[in-house]
Design a protein around this motif. Sequence first.
Motif, PDB file in Angstrom:
ATOM      1  N   LEU A 115       0.805  -1.220   0.000  1.00  0.00           N
ATOM      2  CA  LEU A 115       0.000   0.000   0.000  1.00  0.00           C
ATOM      3  C   LEU A 115       0.838   1.269   0.000  1.00  0.00           C
ATOM      4  O   LEU A 115       0.581   2.190  -0.754  1.00  0.00           O
ATOM      5  N   GLY A 116       1.840   1.341   0.867  1.00  0.00           N
ATOM      6  CA  GLY A 116       2.612   2.565   1.009  1.00  0.00           C
ATOM      7  C   GLY A 116       3.572   2.787  -0.142  1.00  0.00           C
ATOM      8  O   GLY A 116       3.798   1.915  -0.984  1.00  0.00           O
ATOM      9  N   ALA A 117       4.152   3.969  -0.155  1.00  0.00           N
ATOM     10  CA  ALA A 117       5.073   4.323  -1.235  1.00  0.00           C
ATOM     11  C   ALA A 117       6.416   3.622  -1.107  1.00  0.00           C
ATOM     12  O   ALA A 117       7.140   3.482  -2.091  1.00  0.00           O
ATOM     13  N   GLU A 118       6.773   3.177   0.093  1.00  0.00           N
ATOM     14  CA  GLU A 118       8.098   2.605   0.307  1.00  0.00           C
ATOM     15  C   GLU A 118       8.239   1.256  -0.381  1.00  0.00           C
ATOM     16  O   GLU A 118       7.406   0.362  -0.221  1.00  0.00           O
ATOM     17  N   GLU A 119       9.311   1.110  -1.153  1.00  0.00           N
ATOM     18  CA  GLU A 119       9.569  -0.163  -1.828  1.00  0.00           C
ATOM     19  C   GLU A 119       9.901  -1.268  -0.830  1.00  0.00           C
ATOM     20  O   GLU A 119       9.751  -2.457  -1.133  1.00  0.00           O
TER      21      GLU A 119
END
Length: 214
Positions: A115-119
């Motif tokens: 969900l989040g932007a962090e890879e």
Amino acid sequence: MVEDNLKNILKELPPEVKLVAVSKFHPVEDIMAAYNAGQRRFGENRPQEFAAKAAVLPPDIEWHFIGHLQTNKLKLVLPYASIVESIDSMRLLEAVEKWGADHGRVIDVLLELHLGAEETKGGFTEEEIENILSRSCSHVRFRGLMGMATNTDDASVIEADFARIEAFKKSLEERLALPGFTELSIGMSHDWLLAVRHGATIVRVGTAIFGPRN
């Protein structure tokens, strides 16, 4: 402190939303303080710590495993966990299915949407989750979705993440026959109120209950 913090959260939490007190890194004494105040759901994310706590704490605790789970640590987690919220790879899903078959158990799980932007965050894509839900698993029961919003102070970004997983879950419910697929676990200490507005059925709150971890 723990009792007061719990009371303050429960005043604002709708009764139909489940509160998981995230007790990772906190001692047994803190968990018992929350337990004695009426809390029964707790979340852990480190297998060794979880197993050690579960072995000595009351048996009516509903344990949620909420962290990344390595397949070689299943024996520490699955005997105690009521639900594994963090199924984030096919390898893990297949290992949990095999463990359930070997032990005559059906394991409740949530599928983690990336969900989040962090890879660095784990989880599946929407397409991968749809493919998984079309599979037949005899020893895993899919109970819903879990997601972790982008790590940011920008509420609009967090809200967009929550709106995305909320819409995806509704889409799955409308298009697929998924009995028991009811849970949406989103929201932590800093954003759980926003998560509730986007359909959360489970919120995972640690710092706001126990204070900063030691």
